[in-house]
Design a protein around this motif. Structure first.
Motif, PDB file in Angstrom:
ATOM      1  N   ASP A  34      48.737  56.545  50.673  1.00 33.06           N
ATOM      2  CA  ASP A  34      48.436  56.250  49.264  1.00 33.06           C
ATOM      3  C   ASP A  34      48.359  54.742  49.022  1.00 33.06           C
ATOM      4  OD1 ASP A  34      48.210  58.900  48.554  1.00 33.06           O
ATOM      5  OD2 ASP A  34      50.266  59.052  47.788  1.00 33.06           O
ATOM      6  N   GLU A  35      49.300  53.996  49.606  1.00 34.67           N
ATOM      7  CA  GLU A  35      49.291  52.541  49.426  1.00 34.67           C
ATOM      8  C   GLU A  35      48.047  51.908  50.032  1.00 34.67           C
ATOM      9  OE1 GLU A  35      52.935  51.090  51.107  1.00 34.67           O
ATOM     10  OE2 GLU A  35      54.159  51.973  49.525  1.00 34.67           O
ATOM     11  N   ARG A  36      47.707  52.337  51.228  1.00 27.50           N
ATOM     12  CA  ARG A  36      46.564  51.722  51.919  1.00 27.50           C
ATOM     13  C   ARG A  36      45.222  52.097  51.324  1.00 27.50           C
ATOM     14  NH1 ARG A  36      47.878  50.770  58.214  1.00 27.50           N
ATOM     15  NH2 ARG A  36      49.789  49.606  57.860  1.00 27.50           N
ATOM     16  N   THR A  37      45.169  53.211  50.629  1.00 27.33           N
ATOM     17  CA  THR A  37      43.899  53.628  50.025  1.00 27.33           C
ATOM     18  C   THR A  37      43.871  53.381  48.530  1.00 27.33           C
ATOM     19  OG1 THR A  37      44.663  55.905  49.674  1.00 27.33           O
ATOM     20  CG2 THR A  37      43.534  55.439  51.765  1.00 27.33           C
ATOM     21  N   GLY A  38      44.918  52.734  48.000  1.00 27.59           N
ATOM     22  CA  GLY A  38      44.968  52.478  46.567  1.00 27.59           C
ATOM     23  C   GLY A  38      45.026  53.760  45.758  1.00 27.59           C
ATOM     24  N   ASP A  39      45.708  54.766  46.269  1.00 31.04           N
ATOM     25  CA  ASP A  39      45.861  56.088  45.627  1.00 31.04           C
ATOM     26  C   ASP A  39      44.533  56.812  45.408  1.00 31.04           C
ATOM     27  OD1 ASP A  39      48.648  56.084  45.492  1.00 31.04           O
ATOM     28  OD2 ASP A  39      48.633  54.935  43.631  1.00 31.04           O
ATOM     29  N   LYS A  40      43.511  56.391  46.133  1.00 34.94           N
ATOM     30  CA  LYS A  40      42.191  57.012  45.983  1.00 34.94           C
ATOM     31  C   LYS A  40      42.219  58.491  46.376  1.00 34.94           C
ATOM     32  CE  LYS A  40      37.375  56.362  47.354  1.00 34.94           C
ATOM     33  NZ  LYS A  40      36.445  55.527  48.126  1.00 34.94           N
TER      34      LYS A  40
END
Length: 67
Positions: A34-40
């Motif tokens: 979630d952090e690395r994808t910006g919650d996308k």
């Protein structure tokens, strides 16, 4: 079965034997994605984490705390 299959089976058995620790690992992995994808992909990571927890019987204490 190959080495990868053997390792996967061992991981499954360990998760069933230690669901609390497995829950922590699943939660960390979910947060990292979630952090690395910006919650996308938050909805997808939630579904995947829930499926993983159901597989080894984890998350039951977490579910009880949420109620």
């Amino acid at each position: 079965m190959g080495k990868l299959g053997d390792m996967a089976n061992k991981a499954k058995e360990m998760a069933k034997s230690h669901p609390d620790q497995a829950d922590q690992g699943v939660e960390r992995a979910e947060k990292l994605v979630d952090e690395r994808t910006g919650d996308k992909y938050d909805a997808q990571t939630d579904k995947a984490a829930d499926a993983a927890r159901r597989y080894y019987g984890g998350g039951q204490q977490q579910d009880q705390q949420d109620q």
